[in-house]
Write a protein that holds these residues in place. Structure first.
Motif, PDB file in Angstrom:
ATOM      1  N   ASN A  46       0.817  -1.213   0.000  1.00 15.02           N
ATOM      2  CA  ASN A  46       0.000   0.000   0.000  1.00 15.02           C
ATOM      3  C   ASN A  46       0.853   1.266   0.000  1.00 15.02           C
ATOM      4  N   ILE A  47       2.148   1.096   0.267  1.00 17.77           N
ATOM      5  CA  ILE A  47       3.047   2.256   0.337  1.00 17.77           C
ATOM      6  C   ILE A  47       3.434   2.686  -1.083  1.00 17.77           C
ATOM      7  N   PRO A  48       3.303   3.980  -1.436  1.00 21.52           N
ATOM      8  CA  PRO A  48       3.712   4.447  -2.774  1.00 21.52           C
ATOM      9  C   PRO A  48       5.173   4.104  -3.043  1.00 21.52           C
ATOM     10  N   THR A  49       5.426   3.610  -4.249  1.00 20.16           N
ATOM     11  CA  THR A  49       6.771   3.163  -4.624  1.00 20.16           C
ATOM     12  C   THR A  49       7.438   4.177  -5.551  1.00 20.16           C
ATOM     13  N   ILE A  50       8.605   4.629  -5.146  1.00 21.08           N
ATOM     14  CA  ILE A  50       9.393   5.559  -5.973  1.00 21.08           C
ATOM     15  C   ILE A  50      10.025   4.785  -7.138  1.00 21.08           C
ATOM     16  N   TRP A  51       9.809   5.261  -8.351  1.00 26.24           N
ATOM     17  CA  TRP A  51      10.483   4.619  -9.489  1.00 26.24           C
ATOM     18  C   TRP A  51      11.348   5.592 -10.301  1.00 26.24           C
ATOM     19  N   GLY A  52      11.260   6.868  -9.974  1.00 28.81           N
ATOM     20  CA  GLY A  52      12.081   7.848 -10.682  1.00 28.81           C
ATOM     21  C   GLY A  52      12.306   9.076  -9.818  1.00 28.81           C
ATOM     22  N   ALA A  53      13.426   9.739 -10.016  1.00 27.95           N
ATOM     23  CA  ALA A  53      13.745  10.950  -9.252  1.00 27.95           C
ATOM     24  C   ALA A  53      14.410  11.968 -10.171  1.00 27.95           C
ATOM     25  N   ILE A  54      14.050  13.219  -9.991  1.00 29.01           N
ATOM     26  CA  ILE A  54      14.637  14.328 -10.757  1.00 29.01           C
ATOM     27  C   ILE A  54      15.148  15.359  -9.750  1.00 29.01           C
ATOM     28  N   PHE A  55      16.424  15.695  -9.833  1.00 31.13           N
ATOM     29  CA  PHE A  55      17.036  16.642  -8.904  1.00 31.13           C
ATOM     30  C   PHE A  55      17.149  18.021  -9.546  1.00 31.13           C
ATOM     31  N   ASP A  56      16.977  19.043  -8.706  1.00 25.03           N
ATOM     32  CA  ASP A  56      17.187  20.425  -9.144  1.00 25.03           C
ATOM     33  C   ASP A  56      18.381  20.965  -8.355  1.00 25.03           C
ATOM     34  N   PRO A  57      19.597  20.795  -8.882  1.00 21.52           N
ATOM     35  CA  PRO A  57      20.797  21.133  -8.103  1.00 21.52           C
ATOM     36  C   PRO A  57      20.985  22.643  -7.951  1.00 21.52           C
ATOM     37  N   PRO A  58      21.735  23.058  -6.922  1.00 21.22           N
ATOM     38  CA  PRO A  58      22.309  22.178  -5.897  1.00 21.22           C
ATOM     39  C   PRO A  58      21.266  21.788  -4.858  1.00 21.22           C
ATOM     40  N   ALA A  59      21.179  20.497  -4.540  1.00 14.69           N
ATOM     41  CA  ALA A  59      20.261  20.014  -3.512  1.00 14.69           C
ATOM     42  C   ALA A  59      21.003  20.044  -2.175  1.00 14.69           C
ATOM     43  N   ILE A  60      20.609  20.946  -1.297  1.00 14.48           N
ATOM     44  CA  ILE A  60      21.284  21.117  -0.007  1.00 14.48           C
ATOM     45  C   ILE A  60      20.278  20.863   1.113  1.00 14.48           C
ATOM     46  N   PHE A  61      20.604  19.944   1.997  1.00 17.41           N
ATOM     47  CA  PHE A  61      19.720  19.620   3.112  1.00 17.41           C
ATOM     48  C   PHE A  61      20.462  19.814   4.427  1.00 17.41           C
ATOM     49  N   TYR A  62      19.752  20.381   5.387  1.00 24.10           N
ATOM     50  CA  TYR A  62      20.313  20.569   6.729  1.00 24.10           C
ATOM     51  C   TYR A  62      19.575  19.632   7.676  1.00 24.10           C
ATOM     52  N   THR A  63      20.311  18.673   8.222  1.00 26.80           N
ATOM     53  CA  THR A  63      19.710  17.691   9.107  1.00 26.80           C
ATOM     54  C   THR A  63      20.101  17.989  10.558  1.00 26.80           C
ATOM     55  N   LYS A  64      19.427  17.339  11.494  1.00 27.88           N
ATOM     56  CA  LYS A  64      19.599  17.669  12.908  1.00 27.88           C
ATOM     57  C   LYS A  64      20.781  16.946  13.551  1.00 27.88           C
ATOM     58  N   SER A  65      21.407  16.056  12.827  1.00 26.36           N
ATOM     59  CA  SER A  65      22.579  15.347  13.345  1.00 26.36           C
ATOM     60  C   SER A  65      23.568  15.174  12.203  1.00 26.36           C
ATOM     61  N   ASN A  66      24.843  15.053  12.528  1.00 28.66           N
ATOM     62  CA  ASN A  66      25.820  14.819  11.464  1.00 28.66           C
ATOM     63  C   ASN A  66      26.915  13.845  11.909  1.00 28.66           C
ATOM     64  N   LYS A  67      26.562  12.968  12.869  1.00 30.31           N
ATOM     65  CA  LYS A  67      27.488  11.916  13.286  1.00 30.31           C
ATOM     66  C   LYS A  67      26.719  10.635  13.554  1.00 30.31           C
ATOM     67  N   ARG A  68      27.409   9.530  13.355  1.00 25.35           N
ATOM     68  CA  ARG A  68      26.837   8.220  13.638  1.00 25.35           C
ATOM     69  C   ARG A  68      27.452   7.677  14.919  1.00 25.35           C
ATOM     70  N   ARG A  69      26.638   7.004  15.725  1.00 29.56           N
ATOM     71  CA  ARG A  69      27.100   6.488  17.014  1.00 29.56           C
ATOM     72  C   ARG A  69      26.831   4.997  17.134  1.00 29.56           C
ATOM     73  N   GLY A  70      27.772   4.323  17.811  1.00 26.65           N
ATOM     74  CA  GLY A  70      27.532   2.950  18.243  1.00 26.65           C
ATOM     75  C   GLY A  70      27.556   1.901  17.148  1.00 26.65           C
ATOM     76  N   ILE A  71      27.407   0.658  17.588  1.00 26.92           N
ATOM     77  CA  ILE A  71      27.356  -0.504  16.693  1.00 26.92           C
ATOM     78  C   ILE A  71      25.923  -1.003  16.655  1.00 26.92           C
ATOM     79  N   ILE A  72      25.451  -1.328  15.485  1.00 28.64           N
ATOM     80  CA  ILE A  72      24.060  -1.742  15.311  1.00 28.64           C
ATOM     81  C   ILE A  72      23.877  -3.159  15.848  1.00 28.64           C
ATOM     82  N   PRO A  73      23.010  -3.355  16.849  1.00 26.88           N
ATOM     83  CA  PRO A  73      22.796  -4.698  17.386  1.00 26.88           C
ATOM     84  C   PRO A  73      21.958  -5.559  16.439  1.00 26.88           C
ATOM     85  N   ILE A  74      22.156  -6.868  16.520  1.00 24.47           N
ATOM     86  CA  ILE A  74      21.377  -7.828  15.746  1.00 24.47           C
ATOM     87  C   ILE A  74      20.479  -8.583  16.727  1.00 24.47           C
TER      88      ILE A  74
END
Length: 574
Positions: A185-213
């Motif tokens: 039921n989730i819409p499926t992306i099949w194509g993308a068109i970029f309008d450069p420069p694509a600049i995004f500001y996110t709330k974090s910029n570091k990765r932490r820890g090891i991913i548990p299984i």
């Protein structure tokens, strides 16, 4: 307050009413005013004429702005007693900047077609709609400012103000994977068109820890709202993945489109996915949520791997999307008795005609990508054809070790690359937090066919960024035995470079905390087998000293290492 704005791509935008008449416009105005209230901004005084009691009548404000697109502010004095033109111009300028600070995506539902010409026509139409929307927004801003100030600027700036990325979506059902109806039921992306420069500001910029299984059935206990989620079907190497992304984190979905090959609906319909990743689900909606999963977790659900990244400010970083996806990939490869590799690989061709394929192993910040970039800047080098930038895998085919890549793009740390690199790639890149430490750019580097073609290797080198050397002969050292090599690779030492939350000298088993450390016993058996095979078949196994972690050598260290490798390729005579 929502950061991502979804623009309806089914509308052809030709006039201001199509924008100002939407509820979304009023909602944006409301959000902006709420921010002004929190800051106790002087701009709020501009809106006093629109107050009813203590509250601002948003509907009346929108109507007034709408009238301003057609008439000069002096002509509207009979409607509102007095609005200060200078203050209103400042308000409009700030509101326009607020709009441009949003992550802006246009979504259009279109049936995917196999015919190339018809598909090109669909994409052209989408591009035209995006351009028209952008033009209407810019003209709306200019018309408002002109009618308020009674002036028109001598210098006009074509500021990016439309959709940063446009997505084409369709409803796609997998004929071979009907176990979980919510997925289809989730819409499926099949194509993308970029309008450069694509600049995004996110709330974090570091990765932490090891991913548990964690072994736990999860897929039959999750349900995603199709109005809030999108499915990105991507090829991770030759494996089909479903990456589900919440609309608020669509910037990271856009990153997927620049990093991996998007699978066609035809593949989605006829291929069972090998892995699933869900980015942006609320912690309380994760069954039996455990605080240890706060950054990311991979569930083993009946021998099916599912990566989950909770939707929190701390996880609002593309590194979580990428590394969780690659952890799932690596777990699958280990189960297939293939050796997952955290590193980079390229076919290096010299102007003399000699060439070699070199693979570099190392954790984030070890100097893998930077050494390849340094090679590419040497006059003696004709071409550096990058096949793997971050993750790949090794297999043995007809008695020969061959390598396979996973990504068609790179998630590059700008801090360690030469000045100007960002500008060189601006027209095809996604920039993440360009003003921060660990600023990143997602840039495509190769085509999918080359990445998944089995490639024999000549050099298998551990990227050592912490050992300082002064002699060219010491920049690359080869191991004398498989056991010696296995010890160095297993220790996985490096000097942390600010790409994660780690500092100083750190160790990571096989420089690969993405699946290898979680399945260490089985991985070690596979690694031993492959390294012994390398020595048996003549692959040169050693260590390259990039000095990327040593103060003063952040740029020159990788260049010196690249020159040392250049000499070895010349001697190889390949």
């Amino acid at each position: 307050m929502k950061r991502s704005v979804i623009i309806d791509g089914s509308v052809i935008y030709t006039n201001y009413s199509q924008i100002m008449g939407q509820r979304k416009f009023e909602s944006l105005l409301k959000d902006f005013i709420e921010i002004l209230k929190k800051k106790n901004s002087p701009l709020l005084e501009t809106l006093n004429p629109f107050k009813v009691g203590n509250e601002i009548d948003l509907h009346r404000l929108v109507e007034y702005l709408h009238l301003l697109t057609m008439r000069n502010i002096k002509e509207l004095s009979n409607i509102i007693n007095y609005v200060n033109p200078k203050e209103l111009a400042r308000f409009i300028e700030s509101f326009y900047s607020f709009w441009r600070s949003k992550h802006r995506f246009m979504v259009r539902k279109e049936r995917y077609v196999e015919d190339y010409n018809r598909r090109a026509s669909i994409e052209y139409t989408m591009t035209m709609i995006g351009d028209q929307f952008k033009a209407v927004v810019k003209n709306l801003y200019r018309q408002l400012i002109s009618n308020v100030t009674n002036e028109f600027p001598n210098v006009m700036r074509q500021l990016p103000s439309g959709a940063q990325v446009m997505f084409l979506v369709d409803d796609v059902e997998n004929e071979k994977f009907k176990d979980y109806q919510w997925m289809h039921n989730i819409p499926t992306i099949w194509g993308a068109i970029f309008d450069p420069p694509a600049i995004f500001y996110t709330k974090s910029n570091k990765r932490r820890g090891i991913i548990p299984i964690v072994e736990k059935n999860i897929l039959d206990r999750i349900s995603l709202d199709p109005r809030e989620w999108y499915r990105f079907p991507i090829m991770v190497g030759d494996l089909l993945f479903y990456n589900f992304v919440h609309r608020e984190y669509l910037a990271h979905g856009a990153g997927l489109a620049n990093l991996f090959e998007i699978a066609t609906p035809k593949i989605v319909k006829n291929t069972k996915p090998e892995g699933i990743v869900i980015f942006g689900i609320k912690p309380e909606d994760i069954p039996d949520y455990d605080e240890r999963w706060k950054n990311a977790v991979v569930f083993k659900d009946n021998n099916f791997y599912v990566g989950v990244i909770p939707g929190t400010k701390e996880n609002d970083y593309f590194g979580y999307m990428k590394k969780t996806t690659l952890t799932v990939h690596n777990l699958i490869r280990i189960s297939q008795n293939r050796l997952p590799i955290h590193g980079s690989m390229a076919r290096i061709t010299l102007q003399s005609g000699k060439s070699a394929v070199a693979m570099f192993i190392g954790d984030s910040g070890a100097g893998k990508s930077e050494t390849l970039d340094a090679l590419n800047r040497l006059d003696e080098v004709a071409e550096v054809d990058i096949i793997i930038d971050d993750m790949g895998s090794l297999d043995i085919v007809n008695g020969q070790i061959v390598a396979y890549g996973t990504e068609t793009g790179a998630f590059v740390r700008l801090d360690d690359l030469p000045p100007g690199y960002a500008y060189h790639t601006m027209d095809r890149s996604i920039f993440m937090n360009p003003d921060k430490i660990n600023a990143r750019v997602i840039v495509p580097f190769n085509n999918y066919t080359d990445v998944i073609t089995p490639t024999p290797i000549d050099f298998f080198l551990y990227a050592n960024n912490y050992t300082e050397v002064s002699n060219d002969e010491d920049r690359i050292k080869f191991f004398n035995s498989p056991q010696e090599a296995l010890e160095v690779f297993s220790e996985g030492k490096r000097m942390a470079k600010g790409t994660t939350a780690e500092v100083g000298i750190t160790t990571s088993y096989f420089a690969n905390p993405f699946g290898a450390v979680q399945m260490r016993k089985k991985h070690h058996e596979i690694a031993k087998k492959f390294i012994e095979k390398m020595f048996e078949t003549g692959i040169k196994v050693g260590e390259i000293r990039t000095m990327l972690g040593i103060a003063g050598y952040e740029k020159d260290g990788t260049l010196l290492a690249a020159k040392a490798l250049l000499k070895l390729i010349e001697k190889k005579g390949g």
